[in-house]
Scaffold this motif. Sequence first.
Motif, PDB file in Angstrom:
ATOM      1  N   ARG A 119      29.763  74.978 -83.871  1.00  0.00           N
ATOM      2  CA  ARG A 119      28.350  74.689 -83.625  1.00  0.00           C
ATOM      3  C   ARG A 119      28.018  73.226 -83.925  1.00  0.00           C
ATOM      4  O   ARG A 119      27.183  72.615 -83.264  1.00  0.00           O
ATOM      5  N   LEU A 120      28.680  72.700 -84.940  1.00  0.00           N
ATOM      6  CA  LEU A 120      28.382  71.333 -85.378  1.00  0.00           C
ATOM      7  C   LEU A 120      29.160  70.278 -84.612  1.00  0.00           C
ATOM      8  O   LEU A 120      28.811  69.098 -84.637  1.00  0.00           O
ATOM      9  N   GLY A 121      30.235  70.685 -83.926  1.00  0.00           N
ATOM     10  CA  GLY A 121      31.080  69.728 -83.229  1.00  0.00           C
ATOM     11  C   GLY A 121      30.478  69.244 -81.923  1.00  0.00           C
ATOM     12  O   GLY A 121      29.413  69.701 -81.499  1.00  0.00           O
ATOM     13  N   PRO A 122      31.159  68.310 -81.255  1.00  0.00           N
ATOM     14  CA  PRO A 122      30.684  67.788 -79.967  1.00  0.00           C
ATOM     15  C   PRO A 122      30.503  68.909 -78.948  1.00  0.00           C
ATOM     16  O   PRO A 122      31.375  69.759 -78.772  1.00  0.00           O
ATOM     17  N   GLY A 123      29.353  68.913 -78.321  1.00  0.00           N
ATOM     18  CA  GLY A 123      29.075  69.934 -77.319  1.00  0.00           C
ATOM     19  C   GLY A 123      28.555  71.234 -77.879  1.00  0.00           C
ATOM     20  O   GLY A 123      28.160  72.126 -77.126  1.00  0.00           O
ATOM     21  N   GLY A 124      28.537  71.355 -79.204  1.00  0.00           N
ATOM     22  CA  GLY A 124      28.034  72.577 -79.822  1.00  0.00           C
ATOM     23  C   GLY A 124      26.553  72.477 -80.105  1.00  0.00           C
ATOM     24  O   GLY A 124      25.933  71.430 -79.947  1.00  0.00           O
ATOM     25  N   VAL A 125      25.976  73.594 -80.514  1.00  0.00           N
ATOM     26  CA  VAL A 125      24.569  73.618 -80.910  1.00  0.00           C
ATOM     27  C   VAL A 125      24.514  73.356 -82.398  1.00  0.00           C
ATOM     28  O   VAL A 125      25.223  73.990 -83.167  1.00  0.00           O
ATOM     29  N   SER A 126      23.686  72.429 -82.816  1.00  0.00           N
ATOM     30  CA  SER A 126      23.614  72.077 -84.231  1.00  0.00           C
ATOM     31  C   SER A 126      22.981  73.210 -85.016  1.00  0.00           C
ATOM     32  O   SER A 126      21.777  73.350 -85.110  1.00  0.00           O
ATOM     33  N   GLY A 127      23.859  74.022 -85.612  1.00  0.00           N
ATOM     34  CA  GLY A 127      23.373  75.174 -86.363  1.00  0.00           C
ATOM     35  C   GLY A 127      22.901  76.268 -85.433  1.00  0.00           C
ATOM     36  O   GLY A 127      22.870  76.118 -84.225  1.00  0.00           O
ATOM     37  N   ALA A 128      22.592  77.419 -86.005  1.00  0.00           N
ATOM     38  CA  ALA A 128      21.953  78.448 -85.204  1.00  0.00           C
ATOM     39  C   ALA A 128      20.603  77.907 -84.786  1.00  0.00           C
ATOM     40  O   ALA A 128      19.920  77.265 -85.552  1.00  0.00           O
ATOM     41  N   ALA A 129      20.247  78.091 -83.523  1.00  0.00           N
ATOM     42  CA  ALA A 129      18.973  77.564 -83.048  1.00  0.00           C
ATOM     43  C   ALA A 129      17.843  78.048 -83.946  1.00  0.00           C
ATOM     44  O   ALA A 129      17.873  79.158 -84.458  1.00  0.00           O
ATOM     45  N   ALA A 130      16.852  77.181 -84.118  1.00  0.00           N
ATOM     46  CA  ALA A 130      15.729  77.524 -84.993  1.00  0.00           C
ATOM     47  C   ALA A 130      15.096  78.842 -84.573  1.00  0.00           C
ATOM     48  O   ALA A 130      14.707  79.658 -85.406  1.00  0.00           O
ATOM     49  N   GLY A 131      14.998  79.060 -83.259  1.00  0.00           N
ATOM     50  CA  GLY A 131      14.411  80.304 -82.773  1.00  0.00           C
ATOM     51  C   GLY A 131      15.215  81.515 -83.207  1.00  0.00           C
ATOM     52  O   GLY A 131      14.648  82.556 -83.549  1.00  0.00           O
ATOM     53  N   SER A 132      16.542  81.393 -83.221  1.00  0.00           N
ATOM     54  CA  SER A 132      17.397  82.508 -83.638  1.00  0.00           C
ATOM     55  C   SER A 132      17.217  82.791 -85.122  1.00  0.00           C
ATOM     56  O   SER A 132      17.134  83.951 -85.542  1.00  0.00           O
ATOM     57  N   ILE A 133      17.168  81.730 -85.930  1.00  0.00           N
ATOM     58  CA  ILE A 133      16.950  81.912 -87.360  1.00  0.00           C
ATOM     59  C   ILE A 133      15.604  82.582 -87.598  1.00  0.00           C
ATOM     60  O   ILE A 133      15.484  83.513 -88.388  1.00  0.00           O
ATOM     61  N   GLN A 134      14.576  82.124 -86.888  1.00  0.00           N
ATOM     62  CA  GLN A 134      13.242  82.694 -87.080  1.00  0.00           C
ATOM     63  C   GLN A 134      13.212  84.152 -86.677  1.00  0.00           C
ATOM     64  O   GLN A 134      12.572  84.982 -87.343  1.00  0.00           O
ATOM     65  N   GLN A 135      13.914  84.517 -85.611  1.00  0.00           N
ATOM     66  CA  GLN A 135      13.939  85.907 -85.166  1.00  0.00           C
ATOM     67  C   GLN A 135      14.612  86.800 -86.197  1.00  0.00           C
ATOM     68  O   GLN A 135      14.172  87.926 -86.448  1.00  0.00           O
ATOM     69  N   VAL A 136      15.686  86.284 -86.807  1.00  0.00           N
ATOM     70  CA  VAL A 136      16.357  87.048 -87.860  1.00  0.00           C
ATOM     71  C   VAL A 136      15.412  87.265 -89.032  1.00  0.00           C
ATOM     72  O   VAL A 136      15.274  88.374 -89.555  1.00  0.00           O
ATOM     73  N   LEU A 137      14.750  86.201 -89.465  1.00  0.00           N
ATOM     74  CA  LEU A 137      13.851  86.309 -90.609  1.00  0.00           C
ATOM     75  C   LEU A 137      12.695  87.248 -90.316  1.00  0.00           C
ATOM     76  O   LEU A 137      12.284  88.023 -91.177  1.00  0.00           O
ATOM     77  N   ASP A 138      12.169  87.199 -89.094  1.00  0.00           N
ATOM     78  CA  ASP A 138      11.082  88.098 -88.718  1.00  0.00           C
ATOM     79  C   ASP A 138      11.538  89.552 -88.805  1.00  0.00           C
ATOM     80  O   ASP A 138      10.803  90.424 -89.274  1.00  0.00           O
ATOM     81  N   ALA A 139      12.775  89.811 -88.341  1.00  0.00           N
ATOM     82  CA  ALA A 139      13.308  91.179 -88.392  1.00  0.00           C
ATOM     83  C   ALA A 139      13.478  91.643 -89.833  1.00  0.00           C
ATOM     84  O   ALA A 139      13.146  92.783 -90.183  1.00  0.00           O
ATOM     85  N   LEU A 140      13.979  90.763 -90.698  1.00  0.00           N
ATOM     86  CA  LEU A 140      14.179  91.127 -92.096  1.00  0.00           C
ATOM     87  C   LEU A 140      12.851  91.338 -92.809  1.00  0.00           C
ATOM     88  O   LEU A 140      12.709  92.220 -93.649  1.00  0.00           O
ATOM     89  N   ARG A 141      11.858  90.528 -92.472  1.00  0.00           N
ATOM     90  CA  ARG A 141      10.546  90.680 -93.101  1.00  0.00           C
ATOM     91  C   ARG A 141       9.887  91.993 -92.708  1.00  0.00           C
ATOM     92  O   ARG A 141       9.215  92.631 -93.512  1.00  0.00           O
ATOM     93  N   ARG A 142      10.067  92.382 -91.444  1.00  0.00           N
ATOM     94  CA  ARG A 142       9.500  93.662 -91.018  1.00  0.00           C
ATOM     95  C   ARG A 142      10.113  94.799 -91.814  1.00  0.00           C
ATOM     96  O   ARG A 142       9.464  95.786 -92.139  1.00  0.00           O
ATOM     97  N   ARG A 143      11.403  94.634 -92.151  1.00  0.00           N
ATOM     98  CA  ARG A 143      12.087  95.649 -92.956  1.00  0.00           C
ATOM     99  C   ARG A 143      11.539  95.661 -94.379  1.00  0.00           C
ATOM    100  O   ARG A 143      11.377  96.717 -94.998  1.00  0.00           O
ATOM    101  N   GLU A 144      11.243  94.481 -94.905  1.00  0.00           N
ATOM    102  CA  GLU A 144      10.811  94.361 -96.295  1.00  0.00           C
ATOM    103  C   GLU A 144       9.379  94.821 -96.521  1.00  0.00           C
ATOM    104  O   GLU A 144       9.022  95.268 -97.592  1.00  0.00           O
ATOM    105  N   GLY A 145       8.523  94.672 -95.534  1.00  0.00           N
ATOM    106  CA  GLY A 145       7.118  94.971 -95.724  1.00  0.00           C
ATOM    107  C   GLY A 145       6.312  93.697 -95.843  1.00  0.00           C
ATOM    108  O   GLY A 145       6.786  92.608 -95.528  1.00  0.00           O
ATOM    109  N   TYR A 146       5.083  93.829 -96.304  1.00  0.00           N
ATOM    110  CA  TYR A 146       4.177  92.691 -96.340  1.00  0.00           C
ATOM    111  C   TYR A 146       4.390  91.838 -97.588  1.00  0.00           C
ATOM    112  O   TYR A 146       4.909  92.309 -98.605  1.00  0.00           O
TER     113      TYR A 146
END
Length: 256
Positions: A119-146
């Motif tokens: 991901r970090l090398g030439p031609g790769g995406v620098s890290g997991a895309a911010a949108g992907s990270i946010q989607q993961v966190l949103d899914a985990l938060r829904r599991r956790e509650g408010y």
Amino acid sequence: MKIATLVVDDEPIARHAVVRLLREDPDIVLGGEYGDGASAAQAIREQSPDLVFLDIQMPAMTGMDVVATIGAARMPATVFVTAYEQYAVRAFEANAVDYLVKPFSRDRFAETLRRAKARLGPGGVSGAAAGSIQQVLDALRRREGYLDRVPVRIDERVTFVDVDDIVWIKANRNIVEIHLAERVHEVRETMTSLAERLDPRHFARVHRSAIINVRRVQSIHPWFNGHHVVTMDTGQKLRMSRYQQEAFMRLVSTRS
């Protein structure tokens, strides 16, 4: 290619296992290891590493809180570390975010590190895309509650605000201003994202740029053109959009 890397885990044994394996790789430059989220958030801000191994389940300030404090778009390439929660694993896999399940083998670690390098090398995406990270966190938060608390930055440290102490919240582009009785905190998060994490029984969106704590409402008065003015217990007056009135009035009636 040298990769500046941080390791964050509150369990010393797990943290040292990651550090030991990283030190075997000549491409890795270890910038530090941290046992709590607040120290990790400060280090990420100060060092701007290329890669971070981030434990999800930490006391006080979780890995999700670290990302919320930094902002998903500003996070370095991230490998999330989790104990065994299969819900979390499915969220990571669905969004192509790198992860490790503890305890992990040397081979599994090597594969995860290889993907991070790609991901970090030439031609790769620098890290997991911010949108992907946010989607993961949103899914985990829904599991956790408010949320019970919101992490906020004060000078060089991170502290927590109890949601009950929030009077109202104002949107300001990709930042929200959290208004307490005596001070205001800025958090790098969108209004929509934060609203999804607040208990709708206690928080209501009265305008596209304002969320209020229903329990802190002192009075509601009609204004003009179908609008109302909400007065909070601090004396703050907020205009309520006529499109939000029905939902808000329903909330208020349930508290009567």
